[in-house]
Structure formats: structure tokens, C-alpha cells
Design a protein around this motif. Structure first.
Motif, PDB file in Angstrom:
ATOM      1  N   GLU A 119       0.823  -1.200   0.000  1.00  0.00           N
ATOM      2  CA  GLU A 119       0.000   0.000   0.000  1.00  0.00           C
ATOM      3  C   GLU A 119       0.864   1.259   0.000  1.00  0.00           C
ATOM      4  O   GLU A 119       0.517   2.259  -0.642  1.00  0.00           O
ATOM      5  CB  GLU A 119      -0.941  -0.013   1.208  1.00  0.00           C
ATOM      6  N   LEU A 120       1.990   1.218   0.706  1.00  0.00           N
ATOM      7  CA  LEU A 120       2.918   2.349   0.713  1.00  0.00           C
ATOM      8  C   LEU A 120       3.483   2.586  -0.685  1.00  0.00           C
ATOM      9  O   LEU A 120       3.548   3.724  -1.156  1.00  0.00           O
ATOM     10  CB  LEU A 120       4.053   2.113   1.717  1.00  0.00           C
ATOM     11  N   VAL A 121       3.886   1.516  -1.359  1.00  0.00           N
ATOM     12  CA  VAL A 121       4.425   1.629  -2.723  1.00  0.00           C
ATOM     13  C   VAL A 121       3.378   2.243  -3.648  1.00  0.00           C
ATOM     14  O   VAL A 121       3.680   3.140  -4.440  1.00  0.00           O
ATOM     15  CB  VAL A 121       4.897   0.243  -3.233  1.00  0.00           C
ATOM     16  N   LYS A 142       1.392   6.930  -6.715  1.00  0.00           N
ATOM     17  CA  LYS A 142       0.308   7.858  -7.053  1.00  0.00           C
ATOM     18  C   LYS A 142       0.723   9.313  -6.805  1.00  0.00           C
ATOM     19  O   LYS A 142       0.512  10.183  -7.645  1.00  0.00           O
ATOM     20  CB  LYS A 142      -0.930   7.513  -6.233  1.00  0.00           C
ATOM     21  N   GLN A 143       1.337   9.581  -5.650  1.00  0.00           N
ATOM     22  CA  GLN A 143       1.710  10.954  -5.299  1.00  0.00           C
ATOM     23  C   GLN A 143       2.868  11.483  -6.142  1.00  0.00           C
ATOM     24  O   GLN A 143       2.931  12.671  -6.430  1.00  0.00           O
ATOM     25  CB  GLN A 143       2.055  11.056  -3.817  1.00  0.00           C
ATOM     26  N   VAL A 191      11.169   3.000  -2.749  1.00  0.00           N
ATOM     27  CA  VAL A 191      10.868   2.657  -1.353  1.00  0.00           C
ATOM     28  C   VAL A 191      11.912   1.666  -0.824  1.00  0.00           C
ATOM     29  O   VAL A 191      12.419   1.829   0.291  1.00  0.00           O
ATOM     30  CB  VAL A 191       9.437   2.093  -1.215  1.00  0.00           C
ATOM     31  N   ASP A 192      12.248   0.657  -1.634  1.00  0.00           N
ATOM     32  CA  ASP A 192      13.264  -0.320  -1.215  1.00  0.00           C
ATOM     33  C   ASP A 192      14.611   0.350  -0.978  1.00  0.00           C
ATOM     34  O   ASP A 192      15.320   0.023  -0.021  1.00  0.00           O
ATOM     35  CB  ASP A 192      13.413  -1.433  -2.255  1.00  0.00           C
ATOM     36  N   ASN A 216       4.366   1.628 -10.430  1.00  0.00           N
ATOM     37  CA  ASN A 216       4.533   0.848  -9.202  1.00  0.00           C
ATOM     38  C   ASN A 216       5.937   0.255  -9.112  1.00  0.00           C
ATOM     39  O   ASN A 216       6.503   0.162  -8.027  1.00  0.00           O
ATOM     40  CB  ASN A 216       3.478  -0.250  -9.096  1.00  0.00           C
ATOM     41  N   ALA A 217       6.523  -0.140 -10.241  1.00  0.00           N
ATOM     42  CA  ALA A 217       7.875  -0.709 -10.238  1.00  0.00           C
ATOM     43  C   ALA A 217       8.901   0.342  -9.825  1.00  0.00           C
ATOM     44  O   ALA A 217       9.809   0.060  -9.023  1.00  0.00           O
ATOM     45  CB  ALA A 217       8.215  -1.276 -11.618  1.00  0.00           C
TER      46      ALA A 217
END
Length: 88
Positions: free
Chosen positions: A5-7, A12-13, A25-26, A18-19
């Protein structure tokens, strides 16, 4: 919120796929983890500070047998929320 959900929220922001968001994030999480492994402090202005604290050895009780046991010293991650991180 879990990592997936964080990803999605970051994607989106920031207008990323997503990739791309997952890679970002990672990378952030790996950088924070690496710094903490080196016992460095990670201060994110407006969010909070991650640091490593050392818990001393102590005596505890095994709840099953009621015997005293020695709990070894260990290092734990501590997070202190910043002043701007406020839940309303």
C-alpha cells in the motif's frame, strides 16, 4: 498500511509506476537499515529520528516454569517522532 500500500501511495503521489515506486521505497528502507547497522542515527526532518539503543542484560522469569532466566543485552531500533508528525 503495509509495504504494498505504501508503494502504491508513493507511485500515485509522485507520478511513478509501481515498479519505480517499489525501487525507490526499497532503496530508502535499505539506506535506513544500512545506517542503523553501522549504528548511525537517521534524522528525517519533519518526520522523526531512527537510532540504535542498547538494552542491558537483565533477569527475567520463564512464565511456563517460573524459573529465573538471564536475558542477554541486545541492540534495538528506537524511533522518535518529529514535532511535525502529528496524528489528528
Amino acid at each position: 498500511m503495509n509495504k504494498t500500500e505504501l508503494v502504491s501511495a508513493v507511485a500515485k503521489q509522485a507520478g511513478l509506476t509501481n515498479a519505480q515506486s517499489k525501487a525507490a521505497v526499497d532503496a530508502v528502507l535499505d539506506a535506513i537499515a544500512g545506517a542503523l547497522k553501522n549504528e548511525d542515527k537517521v534524522a528525517l526532518l519533519g518526520f522523526g529520528t531512527f537510532s540504535v539503543n542498547e538494552r542491558p542484560a537483565r533477569e527475567g522469569i520463564n512464565p511456563a516454569t517460573k524459573q529465573k532466566i538471564q536475558i542477554p543485552a541486545k541492540k534495538v531500533v528506537k524511533f522518535k517522532a518529529g514535532a511535525q508528525l502529528e496524528v489528528k
